[in-house]
Design a protein around this motif. Structure first.
Motif, short mmCIF file in Angstrom:
data_model
loop_
_atom_site.label_atom_id
_atom_site.label_comp_id
_atom_site.label_asym_id
_atom_site.label_seq_id
_atom_site.Cartn_x
_atom_site.Cartn_y
_atom_site.Cartn_z
N MET A 1 0.85 -1.20 0.00
CA MET A 1 0.00 0.00 0.00
C MET A 1 0.88 1.24 0.00
N LEU A 2 0.60 2.17 -0.90
CA LEU A 2 1.37 3.40 -1.00
C LEU A 2 0.66 4.51 -0.22
N TYR A 3 1.41 5.19 0.66
CA TYR A 3 0.82 6.19 1.55
C TYR A 3 0.96 7.58 0.95
N LEU A 4 -0.09 8.37 1.08
CA LEU A 4 -0.10 9.76 0.63
C LEU A 4 0.15 10.66 1.82
N LEU A 5 1.23 11.44 1.76
CA LEU A 5 1.56 12.33 2.86
C LEU A 5 0.71 13.59 2.84
N ASN A 6 0.50 14.17 4.01
CA ASN A 6 -0.22 15.44 4.12
C ASN A 6 0.70 16.46 4.78
N ASN A 7 0.15 17.48 5.42
CA ASN A 7 0.98 18.52 6.03
C ASN A 7 1.69 18.06 7.30
N SER A 8 1.25 16.97 7.87
CA SER A 8 1.89 16.42 9.06
C SER A 8 3.29 15.89 8.70
N LEU A 9 4.19 15.90 9.68
CA LEU A 9 5.53 15.35 9.45
C LEU A 9 5.59 13.85 9.69
N GLU A 10 4.47 13.23 9.99
CA GLU A 10 4.45 11.80 10.26
C GLU A 10 4.63 10.98 8.98
N PHE A 11 5.41 9.91 9.11
CA PHE A 11 5.58 8.96 8.01
C PHE A 11 5.02 7.61 8.43
N PRO A 12 4.58 6.81 7.47
CA PRO A 12 4.17 5.44 7.81
C PRO A 12 5.37 4.62 8.27
N GLU A 13 5.10 3.52 8.93
CA GLU A 13 6.18 2.65 9.39
C GLU A 13 6.95 2.10 8.18
N PRO A 14 8.28 2.12 8.23
CA PRO A 14 9.07 1.70 7.07
C PRO A 14 8.79 0.28 6.58
N GLN A 15 8.37 -0.62 7.49
CA GLN A 15 8.12 -2.01 7.07
C GLN A 15 6.93 -2.12 6.13
N PHE A 16 6.15 -1.03 6.00
CA PHE A 16 5.02 -1.06 5.07
C PHE A 16 5.42 -0.68 3.65
#
Length: 232
Positions: A1-16
């Motif tokens: 699954m590809l994550y779409l970033l927003n204005n938050s600095l949070e990233f998905p867990e790298p194992q994803f």
């Protein structure tokens, strides 16, 4: 699954990340986001025709500074002092030539936005470069990002044989002298394997990165820092 970033600095867990290492898309290249990404083992890599893409490959190529391998032929070049070496004296020149030399071979990921973003990191004391000079001309170099005692190699170039190799060796010896734990080489290449880099599983890399990035940051410019005794 590809994550779409927003204005938050949070990233998905790298194992994803997907099997090729692609983790997320979008966001921006402001310093806080870039530094947050590097602390998580994530880096941007894209071209002008795509949105910003964020990667965390598995396995990860890593060079531990003490494990640097220097070929006999390169030691001869180092002893001859063919090149003059500088630290953080021409970051703009290094990143520009890294981009230009790759354009000659079919393309570069160092877009204008990337150039501006990393020059800003240099101004903030996080991005650094080592240059190789010959007769006053910049003929080789390498740049990357330092967070804590981890260094993330971004790109290197050479206009003369061995120039980038000499710059790399000086960089690694400098990092070893200042207690850096690891150099992230990002992608596996025969070139860096030859220098002693090895592939680490993503979980091992992330654990080592967590320990290294919480250590004191060695701010720039690095030419003002204590230099090791370079013996070849």
């Amino acid at each position: 699954m590809l994550y779409l970033l927003n204005n938050s600095l949070e990233f998905p867990e790298p194992q994803f990340a997907e099997p090729d290492g692609l983790l997320a898309v979008g966001g921006d290249l402001r310093p806080d986001r870039l530094l947050a990404a590097y602390r998580r083992g994530i880096f941007p890599w894209y071209n002008d025709n795509s949105p910003i893409l964020w990667w965390c490959p598995h396995p990860r190529l890593v060079l531990v500074p003490k494990d640097l391998h220097i070929a006999k032929s390169l030691r001869k070049v180092l002893r001859k002092q063919v090149f003059s070496i500088g630290f953080d004296t021409d970051f703009h020149g290094v990143i520009r030539l890294c981009a230009e030399t790759r354009l000659d071979t079919g393309g570069t990921w160092i877009t204008a936005d990337m150039n501006r973003a990393y020059c800003r990191l240099f101004e903030l004391g996080y991005a650094h470069c080592v240059e190789a000079w010959e007769d006053g001309e910049l003929v080789g170099g390498i740049y990357g990002v330092a967070v804590g005692r981890a260094f993330f190699g971004e790109s290197m170039f050479h206009l003369k044989p061995n120039a980038s190799k000499v710059a790399l060796v000086h960089l690694v010896r400098f990092l070893e002298h200042h207690g850096f734990h690891l150099i992230d080489c990002q992608q596996t290449t025969p070139h860096m394997l030859h220098f002693g880099a090895t592939e680490w599983p993503r979980p091992s890399f992330l654990r080592a990165l967590e320990s290294a990035t919480v250590l004191d940051h060695l701010a720039g410019p690095w030419h003002t820092c204590e230099m090791p005794d370079f013996q070849w």
